[in-house]
Motif scaffolding. Structure first.
Motif, short mmCIF file in Angstrom:
data_model
loop_
_atom_site.label_atom_id
_atom_site.label_comp_id
_atom_site.label_asym_id
_atom_site.label_seq_id
_atom_site.Cartn_x
_atom_site.Cartn_y
_atom_site.Cartn_z
N VAL A 148 0.87 -1.17 0.00
CA VAL A 148 0.00 0.00 0.00
C VAL A 148 0.90 1.22 0.00
O VAL A 148 1.76 1.36 0.88
CB VAL A 148 -0.92 0.01 1.23
CG1 VAL A 148 -1.67 1.34 1.34
CG2 VAL A 148 -1.90 -1.15 1.18
N LEU A 149 0.73 2.10 -0.98
CA LEU A 149 1.60 3.27 -1.12
C LEU A 149 0.82 4.57 -0.94
O LEU A 149 -0.38 4.63 -1.21
CB LEU A 149 2.28 3.27 -2.50
CG LEU A 149 3.18 2.08 -2.81
CD1 LEU A 149 3.80 2.24 -4.19
CD2 LEU A 149 4.28 1.92 -1.76
N ASN A 150 1.54 5.60 -0.52
CA ASN A 150 1.00 6.95 -0.44
C ASN A 150 1.36 7.67 -1.73
O ASN A 150 2.45 8.20 -1.88
CB ASN A 150 1.59 7.67 0.78
CG ASN A 150 1.08 9.09 0.94
OD1 ASN A 150 0.49 9.65 0.02
ND2 ASN A 150 1.30 9.67 2.10
N SER A 151 0.43 7.68 -2.69
CA SER A 151 0.75 8.23 -4.01
C SER A 151 0.82 9.75 -4.01
O SER A 151 1.39 10.34 -4.95
CB SER A 151 -0.27 7.74 -5.06
OG SER A 151 -1.59 8.06 -4.67
N GLN A 152 0.29 10.41 -2.98
CA GLN A 152 0.43 11.87 -2.92
C GLN A 152 1.89 12.28 -2.79
O GLN A 152 2.27 13.37 -3.24
CB GLN A 152 -0.37 12.44 -1.76
CG GLN A 152 -1.86 12.41 -1.95
CD GLN A 152 -2.33 12.97 -3.27
OE1 GLN A 152 -3.04 12.29 -4.02
NE2 GLN A 152 -1.92 14.18 -3.59
N LEU A 153 2.71 11.42 -2.21
CA LEU A 153 4.13 11.74 -2.09
C LEU A 153 4.82 11.72 -3.45
O LEU A 153 5.88 12.32 -3.62
CB LEU A 153 4.81 10.76 -1.13
CG LEU A 153 4.32 10.82 0.32
CD1 LEU A 153 4.99 9.74 1.16
CD2 LEU A 153 4.57 12.20 0.93
N PHE A 189 -1.35 -1.23 -4.19
CA PHE A 189 -2.53 -0.38 -4.08
C PHE A 189 -2.08 1.06 -3.86
O PHE A 189 -1.23 1.33 -3.00
CB PHE A 189 -3.40 -0.80 -2.88
CG PHE A 189 -3.92 -2.20 -2.96
CD1 PHE A 189 -4.71 -2.62 -4.02
CD2 PHE A 189 -3.63 -3.11 -1.94
CE1 PHE A 189 -5.19 -3.92 -4.09
CE2 PHE A 189 -4.11 -4.42 -2.00
CZ PHE A 189 -4.89 -4.82 -3.07
N GLN A 190 -2.64 1.98 -4.63
CA GLN A 190 -2.40 3.41 -4.42
C GLN A 190 -3.60 4.17 -4.95
O GLN A 190 -4.42 3.62 -5.69
CB GLN A 190 -1.12 3.86 -5.12
CG GLN A 190 -1.10 3.63 -6.62
CD GLN A 190 0.27 3.93 -7.23
OE1 GLN A 190 1.28 3.34 -6.83
NE2 GLN A 190 0.30 4.85 -8.19
N HIS A 191 -3.71 5.44 -4.59
CA HIS A 191 -4.89 6.20 -4.99
C HIS A 191 -4.78 6.71 -6.43
O HIS A 191 -5.64 6.47 -7.26
CB HIS A 191 -5.13 7.37 -4.03
CG HIS A 191 -6.31 8.21 -4.38
ND1 HIS A 191 -7.59 7.71 -4.42
CD2 HIS A 191 -6.41 9.53 -4.75
CE1 HIS A 191 -8.44 8.67 -4.76
NE2 HIS A 191 -7.75 9.78 -4.98
N PHE A 229 -3.41 -1.37 -8.52
CA PHE A 229 -4.84 -1.04 -8.45
C PHE A 229 -5.00 0.34 -7.83
O PHE A 229 -4.41 0.62 -6.77
CB PHE A 229 -5.60 -2.07 -7.61
CG PHE A 229 -5.72 -3.42 -8.28
CD1 PHE A 229 -6.83 -3.72 -9.08
CD2 PHE A 229 -4.73 -4.37 -8.14
CE1 PHE A 229 -6.94 -4.95 -9.71
CE2 PHE A 229 -4.84 -5.61 -8.77
CZ PHE A 229 -5.94 -5.89 -9.55
N SER A 230 -5.80 1.18 -8.47
CA SER A 230 -5.96 2.56 -8.00
C SER A 230 -7.41 3.00 -8.14
O SER A 230 -8.27 2.25 -8.58
CB SER A 230 -5.05 3.49 -8.82
OG SER A 230 -5.54 3.56 -10.16
#
Length: 300
Positions: A148-153, A189-191, A229-230
């Motif tokens: 699970v990643l923080n895509s805002q970064l 998984f990321q947004h 998956f986003s």
């Protein structure tokens, strides 16, 4: 702790035990439907009644599925209110809906831009973590490694560059762990999607900047990651890059295209990852159990 154990039999989960499936949803985004309709001017108490009903329907549909999914992941934009704006009531109402999820179906949360801000800060990320858990972490299910990643970064880390660097270091460590354990698949998984349809498409609000995207795609390809998956786009989309599938899933909440409110069923097999988006009505239908069993049987 950036490597949370969501699953009781953690050590057992390193081993492949055969095909399974999970449910992916995105963007319940309590508050967007009415905001979109009125130009974001109304933030009254009734603003997210429709999202409450839709998310209740999603939870009820997931609870009825047989066999049960291994987990239910929500890929960001849990609520619509940006950090610092009328958020507490939206968070409260979403949690009140989600607490009715079958206790045998773990929930996995992914941070989105409305959860931590388009340009997140240490404070907005800390507040998210207090409400929903870590903004990035990994877990194992049945020999498959999930990140699970923080895509805002990746989108804009200008206010917290040290946090992006920390995630980058952590991600490299996690990919080394995956290689050591010879996992069956790696799934992310990321947004925000890496891209919507083509790996070299122009950058806009709904994807990552091209140079950042290229670096991540190449890293993922070299690591053998099978799928990302986003959400974020509020429409279904997707494409592929050198064997890496980019899956963009439409919203539980507000639709910005022609799709219906829905969820994605993802079947993980020895050889591949197959998936299909279902409307909430389809998922709730009488024939869903047979459809699930057929999906699993075809892949064994």
């Amino acid at each position: 702790n950036k490597n949370l154990n969501y699953f009781v039999s953690f050590n057992d989960e390193y081993e492949w035990k055969g095909p399974f499936y999970f449910i992916q949803g995105a963007d319940p985004q309590f508050g967007l439907i009415k905001s979109w309709a009125v130009g974001d001017t109304n933030n009254g108490d009734d603003e997210w009644k429709e999202e409450i009903k839709l998310t209740e329907q999603a939870v009820q549909a997931v609870n009825k599925l047989n066999p049960k999914p291994k987990f239910f992941v929500l890929c960001g934009d849990l609520i619509h209110g940006m950090p610092g704006k009328w958020r507490k009531d939206q968070e409260r109402d979403l949690k009140n809906v989600l607490k009715n999820t079958d206790q045998n179906i773990p929930l996995v949360f992914v941070s989105g831009n409305h959860d931590i801000g388009n340009a997140p800060t240490r404070e907005t990320i800390d507040n998210y973590c207090k409400s929903w858990g870590d903004d990035y972490f990994s877990f194992w299910v049945g020999g498959v490694f999930f990140l699970v990643l923080n895509s805002q970064l990746y989108f804009d880390s200008s206010k917290c560059p040290e946090l992006k660097q920390a995630q980058d270091v952590w991600l490299n460590e996690q990919l080394a762990v995956a290689e050591k354990h010879k996992c069956k698949h790696i799934i992310v998984f990321q947004h925000i999607p890496l891209f919507l349809r083509e790996p070299d498409e122009d950058h806009d609000y709904f994807n990552l900047e091209k140079s950042v995207r290229q670096e991540i795609m190449e890293k993922f390809h070299k690591a053998g990651i099978k799928a990302v998956f986003s959400g974020h786009y509020h429409r279904n989309a997707g494409g592929s890059y050198r064997g890496l599938e980019m899956v963009v899933t439409s919203a539980i909440g507000c639709q910005l295209g022609e799709d219906t409110h829905g969820l994605r069923v993802v079947v993980v097999t020895d050889e591949k990852i197959v998936h299909r988006y279902y409307s909430l009505d389809e998922l709730s239908s009488q024939g869903m159990e047979k459809e699930l069993l057929d999906m699993l049987a075809k892949q064994i």
